[in-house]
Design a protein around this motif. Structure first.
Motif, PDB file in Angstrom:
ATOM      1  N   ASP A 197      -6.549 -10.940  -1.673  1.00 41.42           N
ATOM      2  CA  ASP A 197      -6.186 -11.353  -0.822  1.00 41.42           C
ATOM      3  C   ASP A 197      -7.519 -11.886   0.428  1.00 41.42           C
ATOM      4  O   ASP A 197      -8.498 -11.059  -0.023  1.00 41.42           O
ATOM      5  N   LEU A 198      -6.947 -11.895   2.054  1.00 36.13           N
ATOM      6  CA  LEU A 198      -8.352 -12.217   2.925  1.00 36.13           C
ATOM      7  C   LEU A 198      -8.961 -11.243   3.091  1.00 36.13           C
ATOM      8  O   LEU A 198      -9.775 -11.266   3.870  1.00 36.13           O
ATOM      9  N   LEU A 199      -8.226  -9.654   3.286  1.00 39.91           N
ATOM     10  CA  LEU A 199      -8.859  -8.760   3.466  1.00 39.91           C
ATOM     11  C   LEU A 199      -9.906  -7.484   2.656  1.00 39.91           C
ATOM     12  O   LEU A 199      -9.888  -6.948   2.507  1.00 39.91           O
ATOM     13  N   GLY A 200      -9.370  -8.762   1.305  1.00 35.65           N
ATOM     14  CA  GLY A 200      -9.941  -7.545   0.202  1.00 35.65           C
ATOM     15  C   GLY A 200      -9.020  -6.987  -0.784  1.00 35.65           C
ATOM     16  O   GLY A 200      -9.230  -6.671  -2.396  1.00 35.65           O
ATOM     17  N   ASP A 201      -7.798  -6.343  -0.580  1.00 36.11           N
ATOM     18  CA  ASP A 201      -6.810  -5.964  -0.708  1.00 36.11           C
ATOM     19  C   ASP A 201      -6.385  -6.987  -2.516  1.00 36.11           C
ATOM     20  O   ASP A 201      -5.675  -7.658  -2.562  1.00 36.11           O
ATOM     21  N   VAL A 202      -6.465  -5.191  -2.834  1.00 32.65           N
ATOM     22  CA  VAL A 202      -6.284  -6.200  -4.359  1.00 32.65           C
ATOM     23  C   VAL A 202      -4.547  -5.623  -4.856  1.00 32.65           C
ATOM     24  O   VAL A 202      -4.569  -4.187  -4.517  1.00 32.65           O
ATOM     25  N   TYR A 203      -3.810  -6.603  -4.895  1.00 30.17           N
ATOM     26  CA  TYR A 203      -2.481  -6.514  -5.701  1.00 30.17           C
ATOM     27  C   TYR A 203      -2.522  -6.447  -7.043  1.00 30.17           C
ATOM     28  O   TYR A 203      -2.210  -7.583  -7.587  1.00 30.17           O
ATOM     29  N   LEU A 204      -0.760  -5.706  -7.136  1.00 32.99           N
ATOM     30  CA  LEU A 204      -0.779  -5.649  -8.591  1.00 32.99           C
ATOM     31  C   LEU A 204      -0.051  -6.455  -9.067  1.00 32.99           C
ATOM     32  O   LEU A 204       0.635  -6.543 -10.298  1.00 32.99           O
ATOM     33  N   TYR A 205       1.234  -6.706  -8.233  1.00 29.72           N
ATOM     34  CA  TYR A 205       2.345  -7.834  -8.758  1.00 29.72           C
ATOM     35  C   TYR A 205       1.571  -9.115  -7.249  1.00 29.72           C
ATOM     36  O   TYR A 205       1.810  -9.414  -6.702  1.00 29.72           O
ATOM     37  N   ARG A 206       1.955 -10.471  -7.856  1.00 33.30           N
ATOM     38  CA  ARG A 206       2.038 -11.559  -7.576  1.00 33.30           C
ATOM     39  C   ARG A 206       2.690 -11.840  -6.494  1.00 33.30           C
ATOM     40  O   ARG A 206       2.343 -12.953  -5.862  1.00 33.30           O
ATOM     41  N   GLU A 207       4.292 -11.261  -6.183  1.00 29.86           N
ATOM     42  CA  GLU A 207       4.563 -11.379  -5.412  1.00 29.86           C
ATOM     43  C   GLU A 207       4.476 -10.560  -4.386  1.00 29.86           C
ATOM     44  O   GLU A 207       5.447 -10.715  -2.536  1.00 29.86           O
ATOM     45  N   ALA A 208       3.241  -9.759  -4.479  1.00 27.42           N
ATOM     46  CA  ALA A 208       3.586  -8.902  -3.444  1.00 27.42           C
ATOM     47  C   ALA A 208       2.100  -9.500  -2.166  1.00 27.42           C
ATOM     48  O   ALA A 208       2.229  -8.635  -1.242  1.00 27.42           O
ATOM     49  N   GLY A 209       1.339  -9.651  -2.432  1.00 28.10           N
ATOM     50  CA  GLY A 209       0.318 -10.548  -1.616  1.00 28.10           C
ATOM     51  C   GLY A 209       0.871 -11.425  -0.280  1.00 28.10           C
ATOM     52  O   GLY A 209      -0.094 -12.029   0.199  1.00 28.10           O
ATOM     53  N   PHE A 210       1.884 -10.330   0.586  1.00 30.46           N
ATOM     54  CA  PHE A 210       2.041 -11.018   1.933  1.00 30.46           C
ATOM     55  C   PHE A 210       1.491 -10.074   3.211  1.00 30.46           C
ATOM     56  O   PHE A 210       1.656  -9.173   2.848  1.00 30.46           O
ATOM     57  N   PRO A 211       0.757 -11.018   3.934  1.00 32.69           N
ATOM     58  CA  PRO A 211       0.901  -9.831   4.783  1.00 32.69           C
ATOM     59  C   PRO A 211       2.434  -8.833   5.296  1.00 32.69           C
ATOM     60  O   PRO A 211       3.157  -9.873   5.598  1.00 32.69           O
ATOM     61  N   GLU A 212       1.895  -7.507   6.096  1.00 32.43           N
ATOM     62  CA  GLU A 212       3.182  -7.183   6.906  1.00 32.43           C
ATOM     63  C   GLU A 212       4.543  -6.627   5.961  1.00 32.43           C
ATOM     64  O   GLU A 212       5.757  -6.798   6.174  1.00 32.43           O
ATOM     65  N   LEU A 213       4.658  -6.781   4.385  1.00 35.76           N
ATOM     66  CA  LEU A 213       5.280  -7.421   3.945  1.00 35.76           C
ATOM     67  C   LEU A 213       6.013  -5.539   3.666  1.00 35.76           C
ATOM     68  O   LEU A 213       5.277  -4.953   3.043  1.00 35.76           O
ATOM     69  N   ASP A 214       7.065  -5.680   3.861  1.00 35.94           N
ATOM     70  CA  ASP A 214       7.603  -4.036   3.580  1.00 35.94           C
ATOM     71  C   ASP A 214       7.681  -3.578   1.873  1.00 35.94           C
ATOM     72  O   ASP A 214       7.894  -4.197   1.440  1.00 35.94           O
ATOM     73  N   GLY A 215       6.367  -2.365   1.821  1.00 38.63           N
ATOM     74  CA  GLY A 215       7.037  -1.738   1.196  1.00 38.63           C
ATOM     75  C   GLY A 215       5.440  -2.694   0.094  1.00 38.63           C
ATOM     76  O   GLY A 215       5.250  -1.522  -1.294  1.00 38.63           O
ATOM     77  N   ALA A 216       5.448  -3.500   0.241  1.00 40.48           N
ATOM     78  CA  ALA A 216       4.249  -4.197  -0.563  1.00 40.48           C
ATOM     79  C   ALA A 216       2.538  -3.459  -0.670  1.00 40.48           C
ATOM     80  O   ALA A 216       2.086  -3.080  -1.220  1.00 40.48           O
ATOM     81  N   GLN A 217       2.470  -2.243   0.311  1.00 41.56           N
ATOM     82  CA  GLN A 217       0.993  -2.103   0.608  1.00 41.56           C
ATOM     83  C   GLN A 217       0.599  -0.506  -0.661  1.00 41.56           C
ATOM     84  O   GLN A 217      -0.153  -0.227  -1.209  1.00 41.56           O
ATOM     85  N   ARG A 218       2.040  -0.661  -0.843  1.00 40.35           N
ATOM     86  CA  ARG A 218       1.986   0.654  -1.672  1.00 40.35           C
ATOM     87  C   ARG A 218       1.535   0.017  -3.416  1.00 40.35           C
ATOM     88  O   ARG A 218       1.366   0.439  -4.112  1.00 40.35           O
ATOM     89  N   TYR A 219       1.570  -1.665  -3.274  1.00 37.34           N
ATOM     90  CA  TYR A 219       1.067  -1.659  -4.794  1.00 37.34           C
ATOM     91  C   TYR A 219      -0.544  -3.092  -4.217  1.00 37.34           C
ATOM     92  O   TYR A 219      -0.450  -3.466  -5.223  1.00 37.34           O
ATOM     93  N   ILE A 220      -1.317  -2.149  -3.370  1.00 39.91           N
ATOM     94  CA  ILE A 220      -2.459  -2.533  -3.159  1.00 39.91           C
ATOM     95  C   ILE A 220      -3.232  -1.190  -4.041  1.00 39.91           C
ATOM     96  O   ILE A 220      -3.361  -0.534  -4.198  1.00 39.91           O
ATOM     97  N   ALA A 221      -4.360  -2.111  -4.925  1.00 34.90           N
ATOM     98  CA  ALA A 221      -4.849  -0.947  -5.832  1.00 34.90           C
ATOM     99  C   ALA A 221      -5.870  -0.089  -5.153  1.00 34.90           C
ATOM    100  O   ALA A 221      -6.187   0.756  -5.343  1.00 34.90           O
ATOM    101  N   GLY A 222      -6.815  -1.203  -4.273  1.00 32.82           N
ATOM    102  CA  GLY A 222      -7.392  -0.444  -3.504  1.00 32.82           C
ATOM    103  C   GLY A 222      -8.282  -1.585  -2.570  1.00 32.82           C
ATOM    104  O   GLY A 222      -7.380  -3.308  -2.704  1.00 32.82           O
ATOM    105  N   ARG A 223      -9.318  -1.757  -2.632  1.00 32.18           N
ATOM    106  CA  ARG A 223      -9.731  -3.303  -1.241  1.00 32.18           C
ATOM    107  C   ARG A 223     -11.449  -3.680  -1.781  1.00 32.18           C
ATOM    108  O   ARG A 223     -12.649  -2.626  -1.865  1.00 32.18           O
ATOM    109  N   VAL A 224     -11.436  -4.482  -2.458  1.00 32.58           N
ATOM    110  CA  VAL A 224     -13.232  -4.929  -2.239  1.00 32.58           C
ATOM    111  C   VAL A 224     -14.054  -5.196  -0.973  1.00 32.58           C
ATOM    112  O   VAL A 224     -13.254  -5.537  -0.010  1.00 32.58           O
TER     113      VAL A 224
END
Ligand code: SF4
Length: 508
Positions: A411-438
């Motif tokens: 995403d725009l912050l460089g956050d690397v999401y592990l699933y396609r429907e998790a990449g939304f800002p402030e989505l509850d629980g989705a932060q756990r599916y960030i593998a790391g940040r570019v």
């Protein structure tokens, strides 16, 4: 008749029989095929390959056809389950699997079966690239597919969308975000020309630098698709960002077929008229420029709209009037794959769809000749009259290690999401599916390698399954199947159909 004539007659009839047998075998997983007759046609080929006498060959033919039907309908069946269904011991079952691999028409049969799209659209390409093996054996690998989610916001509020109302990326994050995207584009190996795509998360066209990102990807030779709602795809956007013409394809998510349906889905009044105007404009401009850009629609059949496929064809025909010599390229029609109750079609509606899908194809052939229609995983089975359902991954069947070797989203912050429907800002629980940040100091490759090497795990919670889209669900089901086969001692035959070219055994 001289000897030569006699020989050519025999030869021709042998060839004709072989062609007939091949065709019958290739279609054997399609509901309604004559399996017994096909087994009779297949048996001589088995004798030729194995030297088995005809009665044994006939029995093997029946088993092989059962396997083709099973995997053409239920592609994620573990091998042990298939073996039990056939009632065979391990050794004869292993031998049967080997014979299966030697008969290409059987492979085609699986791919033409009601669930063949899982094989042709998803499993086969990932198999060939070695991405599934990398995930199965927990090896580091650069992701096969990289989604860039550049949109800071979205002008719609679709009722089925998981995005958090009002949540957006700060405009100040766009410049740095686009720098990160360019660095990611530079990292992606170019062997897979379709490795990169633009999507969301939010709406990609709300990023004012999107044209520059497209130009950057195109300069490296990528054939990129943009998934968009096309609300902002105006002539002035294209004039301001002419690099959008360097995309390989624009796939417009269509949320209805008139203003009322659009408003009911997106909450935006009169949005349909605007999207239609935009699409007609792009088609006209594309023809004028002689651009190679492919244009298509993605239409989800929402509850209550199972009877709208004819109207969808009328809409395509109307768009084509703007560019008669260069009509719309493709339409994909999908069911809502999310598994949410409000997205599921009722039984009467599924029945109605089943009855109208053939008519839809006929009508499209008349009104929009040349249009490619893709029904995707589940609707294709429905069209064939099979009861195959969409696979549904649950928290219990999610994989704590996910599958970054196969796909990640940035995403725009460089956050690397592990699933396609998790990449939304402030989505509850989705932060756990960030593998790391570019970041300027950390590449995407490093993020993915660290995640894999540190053996990071995310324990799934109820509701997490909604972070997976249809692709993620298919990949997860396939990886679970491969793991099961290996654990059951079927490593050599894991996953039933192997890649067309040889793969490593996964240990290298
Ligand atoms: S589904 Fe797409 S267009 Fe609709 S609100 Fe969500 S991000 Fe926007």
């Amino acid at each position: 008749m001289n000897v030569n004539d006699a020989w050519s007659t025999v030869h021709m009839s042998t060839t004709a029989t072989a062609v007939m047998a091949d065709t019958a075998v290739e279609n054997v997983a399609i509901p309604g095929s004559d399996r017994a007759a096909t087994a009779r046609l297949l048996a001589p080929e088995i004798t030729r390959l194995t030297g088995d006498p005809s009665d044994t060959a006939r029995e093997h033919a029946e088993h092989l056809i059962s396997l083709a039907v099973l995997y053409g309908t239920h592609p994620f069946t573990p091998l042990e389950q298939a073996r039990t269904m056939l009632g065979l011991d391990r050794a004869p079952f292993g031998r049967l699997l080997e014979v299966f691999q030697r008969i290409p028409a059987l492979r085609t049969a699986v791919e033409r079966g009601p669930s063949g799209k899982y094989w042709t659209n998803t499993i086969n390409p990932l198999n060939r690239a070695g991405a599934l093996d990398a995930a199965t054996y927990h090896r580091t690998a650069f992701p096969y597919s990289v989604g860039l989610y550049p949109g800071p916001t979205c002008m719609f509020r679709c009722h089925f969308c998981v995005r958090v109302t009002g949540a957006r990326y700060e405009p100040s994050s766009i410049q740095e975000g686009n720098r990160i995207f360019r660095s990611v584009i530079d990292e992606v190996p170019t062997e897979n020309r379709t490795a990169l795509y633009f999507s969301g998360g939010l709406e990609p066209l709300t990023n004012p630098g999107i044209g520059g990102l497209v130009a950057h990807g195109a300069s490296r030779g990528f054939d990129m698709t943009m998934y968009t709602n096309s609300f902002a795809l105006t002539e002035s956007t294209l004039a301001r960002q002419p690099d959008l013409w360097s995309l390989g394809a624009i796939r417009t998510s269509l949320y209805g077929l008139d203003n009322d349906e659009y408003q009911a889905t997106t909450t935006k009044p009169k949005a349909f008229d605007r999207v239609k105007r935009n699409l007609r404009g792009v088609m006209r401009m594309r023809a004028e420029r002689g651009s190679q850009l492919r244009l298509g629609l993605n239409y989800i059949v929402l509850p209550g709209r199972a009877d709208r496929l004819r109207a969808l064809v009328d809409f395509v025909a109307e768009l084509n009037e703007a560019s008669p010599d260069r009509p719309l390229d493709f339409v994909t029609v999908r069911e809502d794959y999310s598994g949410r109750d409000d997205g599921r079609l009722s039984e009467p509606e599924r029945d109605q769809l089943r009855r109208t899908l053939d008519e839809f194809f006929d009508y499209a052939r008349q009104q929009a000749p040349g249009l490619r229609i893709d029904l995707g995983y589940a609707l294709e089975s429905l069209r064939m009259g099979s009861e195959t359902e969409l696979i549904r991954i649950r928290p219990q069947t999610m994989r704590p290690t996910a599958h970054p070797q196969v796909a990640v989203q940035v995403d725009l912050l460089g956050d690397v999401y592990l699933y396609r429907e998790a990449g939304f800002p402030e989505l509850d629980g989705a932060q756990r599916y960030i593998a790391g940040r570019v970041t300027p100091r950390t590449s995407l490759r490093e993020v993915v390698e660290t995640f894999i090497q540190d053996n990071k795990r995310i324990e799934p919670r109820p509701g997490d399954e909604y972070f997976l889209d249809g692709f993620d669900q298919a990949v997860t089901a396939r990886l679970n199947q491969l793991e099961r086969d290996i654990a059951d001692g079927w490593g050599e035959h894991r996953g039933f159909l192997r890649a067309a070219r040889p793969e490593s055994d996964g240990n290298g």
